[in-house]
Design an enzyme around this catalytic site. Structure first.
Site, mmCIF file in Angstrom:
data_model
loop_
_atom_site.group_PDB
_atom_site.id
_atom_site.type_symbol
_atom_site.label_atom_id
_atom_site.label_comp_id
_atom_site.label_asym_id
_atom_site.label_seq_id
_atom_site.Cartn_x
_atom_site.Cartn_y
_atom_site.Cartn_z
ATOM 1 N N HIS A 401 -10.502 72.532 -13.909
ATOM 2 C CA HIS A 401 -9.877 71.229 -14.164
ATOM 3 C C HIS A 401 -8.452 71.136 -13.670
ATOM 4 O O HIS A 401 -7.784 70.129 -13.912
ATOM 5 C CB HIS A 401 -9.862 70.914 -15.663
ATOM 6 C CG HIS A 401 -11.212 70.699 -16.261
ATOM 7 N ND1 HIS A 401 -11.777 69.446 -16.398
ATOM 8 C CD2 HIS A 401 -12.113 71.566 -16.755
ATOM 9 C CE1 HIS A 401 -12.954 69.562 -16.973
ATOM 10 N NE2 HIS A 401 -13.190 70.845 -17.192
ATOM 11 N N LYS A 593 -0.684 58.778 -20.716
ATOM 12 C CA LYS A 593 -1.274 60.085 -20.383
ATOM 13 C C LYS A 593 -0.294 61.145 -20.849
ATOM 14 O O LYS A 593 0.825 60.819 -21.246
ATOM 15 C CB LYS A 593 -1.515 60.207 -18.879
ATOM 16 C CG LYS A 593 -0.311 59.788 -18.024
ATOM 17 C CD LYS A 593 -0.598 59.866 -16.542
ATOM 18 C CE LYS A 593 -1.386 58.699 -15.994
ATOM 19 N NZ LYS A 593 -2.779 58.949 -15.737
ATOM 20 N N ARG A 594 -0.693 62.405 -20.820
ATOM 21 C CA ARG A 594 0.252 63.456 -21.182
ATOM 22 C C ARG A 594 1.484 63.377 -20.301
ATOM 23 O O ARG A 594 1.413 62.943 -19.151
ATOM 24 C CB ARG A 594 -0.419 64.830 -21.048
ATOM 25 C CG ARG A 594 -1.378 65.141 -22.166
ATOM 26 C CD ARG A 594 -0.680 65.155 -23.523
ATOM 27 N NE ARG A 594 0.186 66.312 -23.652
ATOM 28 C CZ ARG A 594 -0.121 67.402 -24.351
ATOM 29 N NH1 ARG A 594 -1.259 67.465 -25.016
ATOM 30 N NH2 ARG A 594 0.714 68.408 -24.421
ATOM 31 N N LYS A 599 2.734 64.121 -13.147
ATOM 32 C CA LYS A 599 2.212 62.764 -13.394
ATOM 33 C C LYS A 599 3.287 61.707 -13.146
ATOM 34 O O LYS A 599 2.993 60.521 -13.077
ATOM 35 C CB LYS A 599 1.668 62.665 -14.823
ATOM 36 C CG LYS A 599 0.469 63.594 -15.075
ATOM 37 C CD LYS A 599 -0.030 63.459 -16.507
ATOM 38 C CE LYS A 599 -1.088 64.483 -16.876
ATOM 39 N NZ LYS A 599 -2.446 64.113 -16.408
ATOM 40 N N THR A 701 -9.043 60.484 -15.715
ATOM 41 C CA THR A 701 -10.190 59.759 -16.265
ATOM 42 C C THR A 701 -9.747 58.419 -16.833
ATOM 43 O O THR A 701 -10.545 57.473 -16.871
ATOM 44 C CB THR A 701 -10.906 60.575 -17.361
ATOM 45 O OG1 THR A 701 -9.922 61.217 -18.180
ATOM 46 C CG2 THR A 701 -11.816 61.618 -16.761
ATOM 47 N N LYS A 705 -11.235 54.275 -16.861
ATOM 48 C CA LYS A 705 -11.302 53.386 -18.028
ATOM 49 C C LYS A 705 -10.543 52.093 -17.764
ATOM 50 O O LYS A 705 -11.005 50.997 -18.103
ATOM 51 C CB LYS A 705 -10.716 54.093 -19.264
ATOM 52 C CG LYS A 705 -11.478 55.354 -19.659
ATOM 53 C CD LYS A 705 -10.708 56.229 -20.645
ATOM 54 C CE LYS A 705 -11.337 57.618 -20.739
ATOM 55 N NZ LYS A 705 -10.486 58.601 -21.441
HETATM 56 C C1 26W Z 1 -3.663 77.107 -20.560
HETATM 57 C C2 26W Z 1 -3.215 75.848 -21.091
HETATM 58 C C3 26W Z 1 -4.024 74.730 -20.545
HETATM 59 C C4 26W Z 1 -4.631 73.862 -21.415
HETATM 60 C C5 26W Z 1 -5.401 72.819 -20.918
HETATM 61 C C6 26W Z 1 -4.169 74.574 -19.194
HETATM 62 C C7 26W Z 1 -4.929 73.559 -18.704
HETATM 63 C C8 26W Z 1 -5.539 72.684 -19.556
HETATM 64 C C9 26W Z 1 -6.422 71.591 -19.023
HETATM 65 C C10 26W Z 1 -7.252 72.111 -17.884
HETATM 66 C C11 26W Z 1 -5.644 70.386 -18.650
HETATM 67 C C12 26W Z 1 -6.492 69.179 -18.449
HETATM 68 O O1 26W Z 1 -6.826 68.489 -19.376
HETATM 69 N N1 26W Z 1 -6.832 68.876 -17.195
HETATM 70 C C13 26W Z 1 -7.335 67.569 -16.865
HETATM 71 O O2 26W Z 1 -8.754 67.566 -16.909
HETATM 72 C C14 26W Z 1 -9.258 66.259 -16.709
HETATM 73 C C15 26W Z 1 -10.748 66.310 -16.888
HETATM 74 O O3 26W Z 1 -11.352 66.951 -15.835
HETATM 75 C C16 26W Z 1 -8.844 65.722 -15.355
HETATM 76 O O4 26W Z 1 -9.277 64.402 -15.245
HETATM 77 C C17 26W Z 1 -7.329 65.782 -15.184
HETATM 78 O O5 26W Z 1 -6.970 65.418 -13.875
HETATM 79 C C18 26W Z 1 -6.842 67.173 -15.502
HETATM 80 O O6 26W Z 1 -5.424 67.211 -15.481
#
Ligand code: 26W
Length: 861
Positions: A401, A593-594, A599, A701, A705
């Protein structure tokens, strides 16, 4: 908390009464789209009458909760409704499980550290087609359904995109009737609640089940015991073979909580099983008897800490023992659960295992499951290495992701030694076989390549690379949008792709149209009912039927009336939450968004400053009124992200109170952005800000929406934006900025943000403004960190390079908004073109390219 199935409460009658159902619907004063799906007779699902539903709610109120109609609080009413709904859900759950057991089905097990479910009430009512029934039942009791549904706390068991995606996928799996289960962690505290004090983010605990969560049911019969720590002993058998025996020093109890998720029209029910950690009382008893009462209590507290809190980082790895323990804990519990169910039918004959089980790793967070399944098969089930490895590589698949290097999980070897000594041995063995096998064959005697591809990163602190482990063990590795999957294959794992070219694939993300259109935007859903028929939530492609209406003035008016009503409702919410008055006729420009530098919320902010400066420089200037709406949580340790939140709030404060600009510009930061707020904000947006530096947003995502709900995308050619505008037309959106290739070329050439600062007087002026105390009176420099990051620290996400192009795109937004017909046309085409982005399509892609599942009609006998 009273039991879910109070014996005393009279269950609703299981008689189908379509006729009476229709009568009740006809009685309804206001008919919305959600209401309308109540009267569909597409499914054979039992649906109670209004009277039956009312009885069920009242029974639960009196007999499960122990209150009365007179005394009941809104919270009590909400709980009673949930218990009434659960009667229908559990009935369907039993039928679903009987169908699957009877067919010995192949199932997918979706392992995810996060499930961002949000609220479930409206969604479940809507999916069961009893929203209207419930609304009328409550109305006859003098209770407003909206008021009580607003009582429900969000289940915020996720950070952002990845967690919400998992929730949408559970909804689609249930809707499409695929045998499936979601496995995750039962965090006591979800993502922190955000408060804004003096413009700054303050994190407060989120105790979503402080008063119990009526949706979940504990399953003591499926408790698991999870070993941790200790050492490994090599035992030599009489035949000379060596057996590995792990002597753990702790056992932790894993208690499952099930949340049933019902598919659209009750098609089937998928369970989300979340594991809670508890102390193993039996184990502690020995310590206790030995006089260690306090030690035993301490150990209890430590065990129970594991599922206490969700880590609030969405891109940086914390590298903490507790996080690794969380990951291992829920994977180990889930695998034992999977094996227990498999063995019920197959009695420890593993020859059919891979044909019955698929396991999806939602990013690398559950990657330790690879080593744990190997361990279970080798050490506990007695398989040899080759058979065990064959099974493992047949069942696992991994979704990536993110490409951000700081998000790629690596765990110090010393943590593994302390927590998972046997798993570390297994990982070493997997690694040795890979390096001496595939790598040596392709690149003989190439130590550089060995070091590069190894699961172990050498250095002063040796690390386990979880992404390498995931790729090596998985039969498929997918990215989440075309461009992202291409980058995963070509830039993140190019050598792995050379070894296994067929392993890499793409599954573009999707979102559930049930929550993100039908439930959250009843006005627009009603229009779709008219033009596409009532099945559009199941076949989002059929929304394309709205496209021919895009040119019809009367339809444009109806479409934009829906948007306007949604904007009026959001304006009221903004007044309530932020105390700011906004005009629903203004452009609602939204970035929710975060908060992350990639971003680029600060790019948005620079444009706002530019606009404000323009207005101040010419007091007579008239622009299209614009409201900039933000919502974002920052990781608590991410200082710059928190500074950007502070800047948005302070700049907003100054602008919103500046009478010289005659309310033409407003900036609001809505605190505590979460799923339930998204459901109110997204239907009211005109412009969807998707402005990441190209190459950094894996998919996004919310972009889907927003477009579904008729917003126009102001975005870069990044992630799924590319596919969204391919469907909806670039001419109906506002694309700007450098492409992925251009970003990479500029970086390779050597990017110097000062060049942009020095050559663009407007940009220079807005950046310099940040160094003054204009927005933070008496505190010059309070916003300077943003400027410093963009100049002194090299502007890693090319904000300045994209500024001019972003500014131009905004001017195009303003121009188009003045032309009401052309805007309406573009909004309609966007909404009508989002068929591809239903999570049902994503799930079908997973099913056909990765999971190979069959769907089963649930037998309602
Ligand atoms: C290690 C800490 C950590 C925690 C969560 C690293 C990375 C994450 C996630 C992978 C972050 C995340 O939510 N990524 C998002 O995933 C979505 C679903 O696929 C995508 O639409 C977003 O672009 C992506 O940033």
């Amino acid at each position: 908390m009273a039991s879910k199935h109070s014996k005393k409460s009279a269950p609703v009658q299981t008689v189908k009464t379509v006729a009476s159902q229709e009568t009740e619907v006809a009685k309804s004063a206001v008919t919305t789209a959600v209401d309308n799906c109540d009267c569909s007779n597409e499914s054979d699902l039992f649906k109670p009458t209004v009277e039956q539903f009312k009885q069920s709610i009242v029974n639960h109120l009196r007999r499960t909760i122990g209150t009365s109609e007179k005394k009941a609080s809104n919270l009590a009413w909400w709980q009673a409704v949930v218990y009434a709904v659960n009667e229908l859900v559990f009935e369907r759950l039993t039928q679903t499980q009987a169908t699957h057991a009877g067919n010995d089905t192949r199932a997918v097990n979706y392992l995810s550290a996060e499930f961002l479910m949000g609220r479930l009430t409206v969604n479940n009512l809507c999916n069961l087609e009893v929203y209207n029934t419930c609304k009328d039942a409550l109305a006859s009791l003098g209770v407003d359904i909206n008021a009580i549904c607003d009582e429900e706390p969000d289940m915020a068991l996720g950070n952002g995109g990845l967690g919400r995606l998992a929730a949408c996928y559970i909804d689609s799996l249930a809707t499409l009737k695929y045998p499936s289960i979601g496995y995750g962690l039962h965090y006591e505290n979800g993502l922190f609640r955000q408060e804004i004090r003096g413009g700054r983010q303050v994190e407060r605990p989120d105790s979503w089940r402080e008063y119990g969560c009526p949706w979940e049911v504990c399953r003591p019969e499926s408790v698991q015991e999870i070993p941790v720590g200790g050492y490994v002993e090599d035992q030599v058998a009489p035949d000379g073979t060596i057996h590995k025996v792990w002597h753990p020093d702790h056992i932790i109890k894993a208690v499952p909580w099930d949340i049933p998720v019902v598919g659209f029209r009750g098609s089937s029910v998928t369970v989300l099983r979340l594991w809670e950690s508890r102390a193993n009382e039996q184990f502690n008893w020995d310590v206790f008897n030995a006089g260690g009462y306090v030690d035993a209590q301490e150990e209890k507290a430590a065990s129970e800490t594991i599922s206490k809190v969700l880590y609030p980082n969405d891109s940086t790895e914390a590298g903490k023992m507790l996080r690794l323990t969380q990951q291992y804990f829920f994977c180990a519990a889930s695998l034992r659960d999977i094996l227990r169910r498999y063995n019920r039918a197959h009695h420890h004959d593993y020859s059919a295992f891979a044909s019955k089980i698929a396991i999806q790793l939602n990013d690398t967070h559950p990657a330790i499951a690879v080593a744990e399944l190997m361990r279970l098969l080798l050490d506990e089930e007695g398989l040899n290495w080759d058979s065990a490895w064959k099974i493992v590589t047949d069942v696992f698949a991994y979704t990536n992701h993110t490409l951000l290097p700081e998000a790629l999980e690596k765990w110090p070897v010393y943590l593994f030694e302390r927590l998972l000594p046997r798993h570390l041995e297994i990982i070493y063995e997997i690694n040795a076989r890979f390096l001496d096998g595939e790598v040596a064959r392709k690149w003989p005697n190439d130590n550089g390549m060995r070091a590069k591809l190894s699961i172990i990163e050498e250095g002063p602190c040796r690390m386990v690379r979880m992404a390498h482990l995931s790729v090596i063990a998985s039969r498929r590795v997918n990215g989440v949008a075309e461009i992202h999957s291409q980058l995963v294959r070509e830039q993140l794992f190019p050598e792995f792709a050379q070894i296994w070219p067929d392993r890499f694939c793409n599954v573009t993300n999707g979102v559930t149209p049930r929550r993100w259109l039908l439930a959250c935007n009843p006005g627009l859903a009603e229009l779709y009912n008219e033009v596409s028929g009532k099945d559009w939530p199941l076949h989002l492609d059929s929304c394309a039927k709205m496209r021919p209406f895009a040119d019809k003035p009367d339809f444009q008016k109806r479409f934009m009336d829906v948007k306007y009503k949604n904007k009026v409702a959001l304006a009221a919410e903004i007044k309530k939450l932020c105390g700011v008055e906004v005009d629903p006729h203004a452009i609602f420009d939204v970035q929710v968004k975060r908060l992350h530098e990639y971003k680029r919320q600060h790019l948005n902010l620079l444009y706002i400053l530019h606009l404000y400066r323009e207005l101040l420089s010419d007091p007579t200037k008239t622009i299209v009124p614009q409201v900039f709406i933000f919502g974002a949580k920052a990781a608590p340790a991410y200082t710059l992200a928190k500074d950007i939140i502070y800047a948005i709030n302070k700049i907003g404060e100054r602008i919103n109170n500046d009478h010289r600009i005659r309310n033409q510009l407003k900036v609001v930061f809505i605190p505590n952005y979460r799923v339930s707020l998204a459901e109110k904000i997204i239907p009211a947006a005109d412009v969807s800000e998707q402005i990441s530096t190209a190459g950094y947003e894996a998919s996004g995502t919310s972009n889907m929406k927003f477009a579904m709900n008729g917003a126009l995308t102001l975005g870069t050619m990044d992630g799924a934006n590319i596919e969204i505008v391919a469907e909806a037309g670039e001419e109906n959106n506002f694309i700007f900025g450098l492409s992925v290739q251009e970003v990479q070329d500029l970086k390779a050439k050597g990017y110097n943000p000062w060049d942009f600062y020095n050559s663009d007087a407007d940009l220079k002026a807005v950046l310099d403004w940040l160094d003054t105390d204009y927005f933070t009176p008496g505190q010059p420099g309070a916003l300077s960190s943003i400027k410093r990051s963009l100049l002194d620290h090299g502007d890693p996400f090319l904000v300045l390079a994209d500024f001019a192009s972003y500014r131009d795109a905004h001017k195009r937004v303003e121009e188009l908004y003045k032309d009401k017909e052309r805007w309406a046309r573009a909004a309609i085409i966007n909404s009508a073109s989002m068929g591809k982005f239903s999570s049902d399509r994503s799930i079908e892609d997973y099913v056909h390219n990765i999971w190979s599942l069959k769907s089963y009609d649930v037998n309602n006998k």
